[in-house]
Design an enzyme around this catalytic site. Structure first.
Site, PDB file in Angstrom:
ATOM      1  N   HIS A  17       0.841  -1.203   0.000  1.00 29.90           N
ATOM      2  CA  HIS A  17       0.000   0.000   0.000  1.00 29.90           C
ATOM      3  C   HIS A  17       0.876   1.253   0.000  1.00 29.90           C
ATOM      4  CE1 HIS A  17      -3.074  -2.657   2.293  1.00 29.90           C
ATOM      5  NE2 HIS A  17      -3.560  -2.473   1.080  1.00 29.90           N
ATOM      6  N   LYS A  41     -15.798  -8.438   3.089  1.00 30.83           N
ATOM      7  CA  LYS A  41     -14.764  -8.815   4.060  1.00 30.83           C
ATOM      8  C   LYS A  41     -15.188  -8.492   5.491  1.00 30.83           C
ATOM      9  CE  LYS A  41     -10.901  -7.894   0.899  1.00 30.83           C
ATOM     10  NZ  LYS A  41      -9.796  -6.948   0.648  1.00 30.83           N
ATOM     11  N   ARG A  90      -2.028  -6.082  -8.399  1.00 27.56           N
ATOM     12  CA  ARG A  90      -0.868  -6.957  -8.161  1.00 27.56           C
ATOM     13  C   ARG A  90      -0.727  -8.024  -9.242  1.00 27.56           C
ATOM     14  NH1 ARG A  90      -2.951  -8.189  -2.280  1.00 27.56           N
ATOM     15  NH2 ARG A  90      -4.741  -8.248  -3.648  1.00 27.56           N
ATOM     16  N   SER A 128      -2.767  -7.836   2.875  1.00 22.45           N
ATOM     17  CA  SER A 128      -3.076  -7.666   4.295  1.00 22.45           C
ATOM     18  C   SER A 128      -3.379  -9.019   4.932  1.00 22.45           C
ATOM     19  CB  SER A 128      -4.272  -6.736   4.465  1.00 22.45           C
ATOM     20  OG  SER A 128      -3.954  -5.440   4.011  1.00 22.45           O
TER      21      SER A 128
END
Ligand code: PNS
Length: 160
Positions: A17, A41, A90, A128
């Site tokens: 990040h 989430k 990514r 994360s």
């Protein structure tokens, strides 16, 4: 004034990040990091904790702000008077979800642009959730999280 918004869960913030934040902050006048609710989430860290970790990671950066918001990203864009959503990609696996979000947001407001940045190669495997998994098991996380944040992340899991 060019105001960009970098939205995410940041549960917790990683060096991946931070790389996007550094690069995005160089191409706008003001970068707002928006800690938002991702309904898909279940966050480990509270909204306050995620904001605090980001602020700790950033220190004093004159053109960067951290804020939280619980509604739609597009509404937050309007609240901020921001023009551009910044997202990091990514791998191909990120693409489908990000395309859906970008098209949906475009549909809701055609004047708001989504801009993708490719994550730096050294963080392409980082997330994360990987950080949470390492921390939960007491493994080293310092290489993956911003300086000064590891202790608070371990504390969440009662480690170290
Ligand atoms: O870091 P993440 O979890 O990939 O970030 C996703 C996030 C929080 C940016 C996304 O879920 C989001 O924009 N949430 C806010 C609500 C919203 O606008 N949803 C899209 C329309 S349904």
């Amino acid at each position: 004034m060019k105001i960009f918004v970098y939205p995410g869960s940041f549960d917790p913030v990683t060096r991946g990040h931070m790389d996007i934040i550094d690069r995005a902050s160089r191409i706008c006048d003001k970068l707002i990091i928006a800690v938002l609710v991702n309904n898909a989430k279940n966050p480990q860290f509270s909204m306050e904790e995620r904001v605090a970790l980001l602020r700790q990671a950033l220190g004093e950066r004159p053109n960067i702000e951290v804020r939280s918001f619980s509604g739609l990203l597009i509404d937050f864009m309007h609240v901020c008077g921001a023009t551009t959503i910044i997202k990091g990609l990514r791998a191909v696996s990120d693409f489908e979800y990000e395309l859906q979000m970008a098209l949906l947001n475009k549909q809701m407001d055609p004047d708001i642009e989504t801009m993708f940045m490719m994550t730096a190669i050294q963080w392409s495997y980082l997330s994360s959730s990987v950080v949470r998994e390492l921390a939960r098991n007491g493994a080293p996380i310092d290489p993956y999280v911003p300086d000064g944040t590891a202790e608070a992340i371990y504390a969440k899991y009662g480690k170290k």
